[in-house]
Design a protein around this motif. Sequence first.
Motif, short mmCIF file in Angstrom:
data_model
loop_
_atom_site.label_atom_id
_atom_site.label_comp_id
_atom_site.label_asym_id
_atom_site.label_seq_id
_atom_site.Cartn_x
_atom_site.Cartn_y
_atom_site.Cartn_z
N THR A 209 0.81 -1.22 0.00
CA THR A 209 0.00 0.00 0.00
C THR A 209 0.84 1.27 0.00
O THR A 209 0.31 2.36 -0.17
CB THR A 209 -0.92 0.05 1.23
N GLY A 210 2.15 1.12 0.25
CA GLY A 210 3.01 2.30 0.37
C GLY A 210 3.10 2.85 1.78
O GLY A 210 3.67 3.93 1.99
N VAL A 211 2.60 2.11 2.77
CA VAL A 211 2.52 2.64 4.13
C VAL A 211 3.92 2.90 4.71
O VAL A 211 4.14 3.95 5.34
CB VAL A 211 1.71 1.71 5.05
N LEU A 212 4.88 2.00 4.49
CA LEU A 212 6.21 2.21 5.06
C LEU A 212 6.95 3.32 4.32
O LEU A 212 7.72 4.08 4.93
CB LEU A 212 7.02 0.92 5.03
N ALA A 213 6.72 3.43 3.02
CA ALA A 213 7.31 4.55 2.28
C ALA A 213 6.80 5.87 2.83
O ALA A 213 7.56 6.85 2.97
CB ALA A 213 6.96 4.43 0.79
N ALA A 214 5.51 5.92 3.16
CA ALA A 214 4.93 7.14 3.73
C ALA A 214 5.53 7.44 5.11
O ALA A 214 5.82 8.60 5.44
CB ALA A 214 3.42 7.00 3.83
N VAL A 215 5.74 6.40 5.92
CA VAL A 215 6.36 6.60 7.23
C VAL A 215 7.76 7.17 7.08
O VAL A 215 8.15 8.11 7.79
CB VAL A 215 6.39 5.26 8.01
N LEU A 216 8.55 6.63 6.15
CA LEU A 216 9.91 7.11 5.94
C LEU A 216 9.91 8.56 5.46
O LEU A 216 10.73 9.38 5.91
CB LEU A 216 10.63 6.22 4.94
N ALA A 217 9.00 8.89 4.56
CA ALA A 217 8.92 10.28 4.07
C ALA A 217 8.52 11.22 5.19
O ALA A 217 9.06 12.33 5.31
CB ALA A 217 7.93 10.36 2.91
N ARG A 218 7.57 10.79 6.02
CA ARG A 218 7.14 11.63 7.14
C ARG A 218 8.26 11.80 8.18
O ARG A 218 8.26 12.78 8.94
CB ARG A 218 5.91 11.02 7.80
N ARG A 219 9.20 10.86 8.21
CA ARG A 219 10.33 10.99 9.13
C ARG A 219 11.40 11.93 8.60
O ARG A 219 12.42 12.14 9.25
CB ARG A 219 10.94 9.61 9.43
N GLY A 220 11.18 12.47 7.43
CA GLY A 220 12.08 13.49 6.90
C GLY A 220 13.02 13.02 5.81
O GLY A 220 13.82 13.82 5.31
N ILE A 221 12.96 11.75 5.41
CA ILE A 221 13.81 11.27 4.32
C ILE A 221 13.45 12.03 3.05
O ILE A 221 12.29 12.11 2.66
CB ILE A 221 13.62 9.76 4.10
N GLY A 222 14.46 12.58 2.40
CA GLY A 222 14.20 13.45 1.26
C GLY A 222 13.64 12.74 0.04
O GLY A 222 12.81 13.29 -0.68
N ARG A 223 14.11 11.51 -0.21
CA ARG A 223 13.67 10.77 -1.39
C ARG A 223 13.44 9.31 -1.01
O ARG A 223 14.35 8.65 -0.48
CB ARG A 223 14.71 10.87 -2.50
#
Length: 379
Positions: A209-223
């Motif tokens: 679903t992209g949930v972990l990608a969203a968590v990483l982005a919300r943690r400030g990872i730029g890309r």
Amino acid sequence: MSTIHWTEGHTHHSARWHSENGSALPRRVVVVDDRTKADEAYRRARQGTGLLWQGDFHNARHLLRAMGRRIDRKRPSANTSQKESFDLHRRAGAHRARVLGRLLVLLDDGYTVALRRAPDVRHACLEAYGPPKGPMVISLRELLGVIGAHQWRLRGIDVPVLGTRIHPHYGVFAPVRGEYVDLVAHTPLPPVTRCSPAGSAAFDLGTGTGVLAAVLARRGIGRVVATDISPRALACAKENAHRLALADRIEVSGPCLFPEDHADLIVCNPPWLPSRPTSPIEQGVYDADSAMLRGFLTGLSAHLRPGGEGWLVLSDLAEHLGLRTRGQLLTAIQAAHLRVVDKIDTKPRHPRSRDATDPLHAARSAEITSLWRLTTTDR
């Protein structure tokens, strides 16, 4: 493409046969309706006969439940090992799916169900199957799954660490178990990433679903690059990234496991049980011969930047079920020239871990989900 044939009165009919789990075309199809008794339906279905329903839609659901109760009467012996219990559980599930999958419904061209009190399933079927290609016959069980998936997609699933909801698509594993999401949300980022999160890159392999990608982005990872081998998952992850206003930081790529690039952090939450999936949705839980786990471990070093880490999120349920040993996992990590920096553990919170009637209760109650922090042995 298979074609299913049946007769009503003296008229012969045919339609396209479709099964998401690859069920074979029934050898014989008979028309049944509200007059059909559960014992008769169960007997015919066990013999391999397809039962094309032409009665009231709600009565068809009642019949399906009644057939299921007849299957569930047989319970395995308590004097079995965890591995034997798992094998029996899988065989019983496959048998249940085969028998119940023989109660069939006809979807007219345009995905309408011409049965009394039938719901409007056109939108749900369009999401699951794409544009219609003429009438088709599917199992009632599959249609109910399509309807349920549509409701989940509309409502979404609450993800507390994101403060919002993730909307799964049909055939994409939903993040109903929050402990693995929490592990990724709260584990300290690698030092190289903490120094400059906005300038760092991360991969989420098998994004779903992209949930972990969203968590990483919300943690400030730029890309963040999110990959998957499933076209449905790629479309789902892309839609969720747009919903969360993260499309400028989450790149959805695939179908593949690793993208052609390098990252400071590579996260993988592979299917936890090394067993053959029997349907697309099971690919989020079962993985024959641990293919994705092995692919992640063997490919990690080649895609990590200096100082980077790989995060393996994995339950030990397979160990409790006798499907994989801890030694085998550690050997695979060592063979990939990786070392364990740390391991963060958490207990499952889902209801099945507390359900004493579950045939796999002993294993589920002992289960631990871990985030393994890995890096290459030469760093």
